[in-house]
Design an enzyme around this catalytic site. Structure first.
Site, short mmCIF file in Angstrom:
data_model
loop_
_atom_site.label_atom_id
_atom_site.label_comp_id
_atom_site.label_asym_id
_atom_site.label_seq_id
_atom_site.Cartn_x
_atom_site.Cartn_y
_atom_site.Cartn_z
CD1 TRP A 233 0.36 -0.74 3.13
CD2 TRP A 233 -0.02 1.35 3.24
NE1 TRP A 233 0.79 -0.14 4.24
CE2 TRP A 233 0.47 1.49 4.51
CE3 TRP A 233 -0.67 2.76 2.98
CZ2 TRP A 233 0.90 2.38 5.46
CZ3 TRP A 233 -0.21 3.69 3.89
CH2 TRP A 233 0.35 3.56 5.18
CG ASP B 159 -2.25 -7.01 0.87
OD1 ASP B 159 -3.32 -7.60 1.00
OD2 ASP B 159 -2.33 -5.84 1.14
CE1 TYR C 245 -4.78 -0.46 0.48
CE2 TYR C 245 -3.12 -1.97 -0.18
CZ TYR C 245 -4.22 -1.60 0.69
OH TYR C 245 -4.84 -2.20 1.63
CG HIS D 201 -10.29 -3.04 0.85
ND1 HIS D 201 -9.45 -1.92 0.06
CD2 HIS D 201 -9.77 -2.88 1.78
CE1 HIS D 201 -8.57 -1.42 1.00
NE2 HIS D 201 -8.73 -1.99 1.99
CB SER E 79 -9.56 -6.63 3.82
OG SER E 79 -8.73 -5.88 4.94
#
Length: 312
Positions: free
Chosen positions: A21, A54, A59, A121, A154
């Site tokens: 990220w 990941d 991001y 997410h 997540s």
């Protein structure tokens, strides 16, 4: 580097992964590395045996996926790629009809023909239940087509994990788990026993458990959201944690080895802004944390935090 099975998916991942990220994320609070440093971080991670990466569409406004795709060209078959659905560069769209388009855009940015893992997410709670949400039918269709290998969520709280385990075929979770945030500990072990792999985020509590902050610290970035009372409590708990760091170990080693002591955890993705930080994180997984330290940290949580969780 040591490796673990990612549940019963057939995938194997490095105990220390790379959370991407921060890659290319130079303009906001992340203070992330530029393009050259980002590519160097991924290259160093690969050379050190890191096999789990990941990322997410939002991001760095999609730049993270793009940089990761560039860095992995020619080495894609060495790694397990995890990205997400729901938060996008232009905002949020958690509708089932948006899943396929999101996956296809991620495939293009990551320069790959398939995604190993796709995670919901941080979705609205009502979408976690596969008995009422049609999203999981789409995920299953993408899996049959070979575009994804596994999916999940997540999420950060035990009930979220338990709902997805009970009502969907989810095989992957990403959870906030640390010495100071142990609420999902048992649910993560339950997920592991059910054949799901778990990825741990925020294991260093945004730098507190790395020893970077104390009661005198002040913030001007997103961490300024914490009230004076929250900062005081974090500082006190961090001091309690530091008192339990075994002789010969660093705080980072202790914090990362603690979450790896959870039987359901497959990999942990500490924040990485430089090659030097990457190497320090990787070294943390050389050995297991002594059982007495794990027990002491579990006791710290039970006595001072359980029932009154820290704010994000």
């Amino acid at each position: 580097m040591r490796y673990r099975a990612f549940g019963d998916t057939g995938m194997t991942v490095s105990e220390i992964g790379l959370g991407a990220w921060q890659l290319g994320n130079t303009t906001d609070w992340a203070g992330g590395p530029d393009r050259a440093e980002s590519l160097a971080i991924v290259g160093a991670a690969l050379d050190a045996g890191v096999t789990f990466f990941d990322t997410a569409p939002n991001y760095a406004g999609g730049h993270s996926e793009d940089l990761l795709g560039q860095a992995l060209e020619g080495r894609r078959d060495e790694v397990v790629l995890c990205t997400k659905f729901g938060n996008h560069p232009g905002g949020q769209d958690f509708s089932a009809k948006a899943i396929r388009g999101s996956v296809e855009r991620s495939l293009r940015r990551l320069r790959t023909g398939h995604l190993d893992i796709v995670l919901f997410h941080s979705p609205p709670h009502e979408l976690l239940d596969g008995r009422v949400a049609s999203h999981y039918e789409v995920f299953e269709s993408l899996k049959r087509e070979g575009l994804i290998r596994a999916y999940g969520g997540s999420v950060d709280w035990p009930a979220d994990i338990e709902t997805m385990l009970a009502t969907t075929k989810s095989k992957a979770f990403e959870v906030w788990l640390s010495a100071l945030h142990q609420e999902p500990w048992e649910a993560t072990e339950l997920a592991g026993a059910a054949g799901a792999g778990s990825v741990v985020k925020v294991a260093l509590e945004s730098g507190w458990l790395a020893g970077r902050y104390d009661g005198t610290s002040t913030f001007t970035d997103i961490r300024s959201r914490w009230s004076p009372e929250q900062l005081r409590r974090r500082a006190e708990l961090t001091a309690d944690f530091m008192a339990l760091v075994p002789q010969g170990l660093t705080p980072v080693q202790t914090a990362l080895r603690f979450v790896l002591a959870n039987s359901g955890v497959s990999t942990v993705i500490p924040g990485t802004k430089s090659v030097a930080q990457l190497r320090a994180n990787i070294a943390a997984a050389d050995e297991d944390l002594p059982a007495e330290t794990v027990e002491a940290l579990r006791k710290l949580f039970a006595e001072k935090i359980a029932g009154d969780p820290l704010d994000w």
